[in-house]
Design a protein around this motif. Sequence first.
Motif, PDB file in Angstrom:
ATOM      1  N   LEU A 300      -6.779 -32.354  13.618  1.00 19.82           N
ATOM      2  CA  LEU A 300      -5.795 -31.202  13.590  1.00 19.82           C
ATOM      3  C   LEU A 300      -4.718 -32.085  14.002  1.00 19.82           C
ATOM      4  N   PRO A 301      -3.434 -31.951  13.355  1.00 22.31           N
ATOM      5  CA  PRO A 301      -2.161 -32.623  13.938  1.00 22.31           C
ATOM      6  C   PRO A 301      -1.775 -32.055  15.298  1.00 22.31           C
ATOM      7  N   ALA A 302      -1.227 -33.286  16.253  1.00 20.68           N
ATOM      8  CA  ALA A 302      -0.738 -32.894  17.479  1.00 20.68           C
ATOM      9  C   ALA A 302       0.664 -33.414  17.638  1.00 20.68           C
ATOM     10  N   ARG A 303       1.293 -33.159  18.554  1.00 15.09           N
ATOM     11  CA  ARG A 303       2.708 -33.806  18.901  1.00 15.09           C
ATOM     12  C   ARG A 303       2.323 -35.007  19.725  1.00 15.09           C
ATOM     13  N   SER A 304       2.972 -36.110  19.495  1.00 19.93           N
ATOM     14  CA  SER A 304       2.842 -37.357  20.164  1.00 19.93           C
ATOM     15  C   SER A 304       3.957 -38.233  20.168  1.00 19.93           C
ATOM     16  N   LEU A 305       3.732 -39.299  20.643  1.00 20.12           N
ATOM     17  CA  LEU A 305       4.887 -40.501  20.413  1.00 20.12           C
ATOM     18  C   LEU A 305       4.034 -41.621  19.769  1.00 20.12           C
ATOM     19  N   ASP A 306       4.942 -42.621  19.105  1.00 21.59           N
ATOM     20  CA  ASP A 306       4.461 -43.813  18.577  1.00 21.59           C
ATOM     21  C   ASP A 306       4.872 -44.927  19.713  1.00 21.59           C
TER      22      ASP A 306
END
Length: 368
Positions: A300-306
């Motif tokens: 399931l897609p989630a908001r994050s950072l690289d």
Amino acid sequence: MSSNTFGKLFSVTTFGESHGPAIGCVIDGCPPGLEIAPEAFRHDLERRATGKSRHTSARREKDEVEILSGVFEGQTTGTPIALLIRNTDARSKDYADIARQFRPGHADYAYWQKYGIRDPRGGGRSSARETTVRVAAAVIAKKWLAQRYGIGIRGFLAQLGPIVPQGFDWNAVEGNAFFWPCAEQVPELEEYMDALRKSGDSVGARVNVVADNVPPGWGGPVYGKLDGELAAALMSINAVKGVEIGDGFASVVQLGSEHRDGMTRDGFLSNHAGGVLGGISTGQQVRASIALKPTSSLRLPARSLDVDGNEIEVVTKGRHDPCVGIRATPIAEAMMALVLMDLALLHRAQCADVGPVRPRISSGDGLD
Ligand code: EPS
């Protein structure tokens, strides 16, 4: 001092990453003369393994233990025992897309902050793969504790997400893929897990672990308490977010007159303490319970950072456990065994000349 070693007199140092060539451990301080064959590891390693049911990760490892040292003609020699397990089914390409991304709720962000570098393949060192060698080390501890003291350590899944056991039978536990103590509910668990897997989400769990026949007197006040060591050991298992000893957090609303375990000539009248008073075993069943969080590797897609600080949407591919608690029972047992083994040797070192001390109250377990 780099936190990869556990225990003082029976110490276990583990090494390896999920997708490296191998994982392993060095056990130092094992008493000599204990019979141990390579086949001895099979049972518990299979109980812990992935790929045994559709409800856990599909990765299939052989988990064959190579004994590299410390055992001669089938017996421990007292010298360091090195165990090696080769990784044979890593699929690192599953991790290519997230090699430079952080999964929310996963250790990979914290590892990155600590070391400035990480092995992203299969979670590297933070992977539950590492627990394989704890279970292997504990096979030795369990055997010694059983032979020397008749100690038996066993666990079960005490909650899967919202589902709690509606009955209890130790004989049911090993008869299903969940370590669940109520056989009638297994279809309900399967249905729940099938729906969860389909949804792409994960869920938490509770595992209980007990040790029978632990003699009174083990555990060192004040900084080496049995319950303190157990809490640290159990908390060191991947995904564990809570540890209870005995009644644990339920003690908050209890009265002292309820919580205390009455003592009679025939035994203790209850076991709210979980077999530990003042950090020392009482001779009652030692009882612990752990809460495992829902795993963070989700499709399931989630908001994050690289790693460059860009906002991204992260999606995890691969073969993951929708409920890592399903496989945690043998791991919790292993950590209980490693703690008890270490404390047994420590107690022997300091107090071998003490006792037997009277009165000795029988455990009375089963009365409460
Ligand atoms: C794990 C992720 C999965 C699991 C692994 C634990 O790894 P992979 O993506 O390489 O399949 O299979 O569990 C094991 C391999 C094991 O033996 O326990 C994780 O992120 O912790």
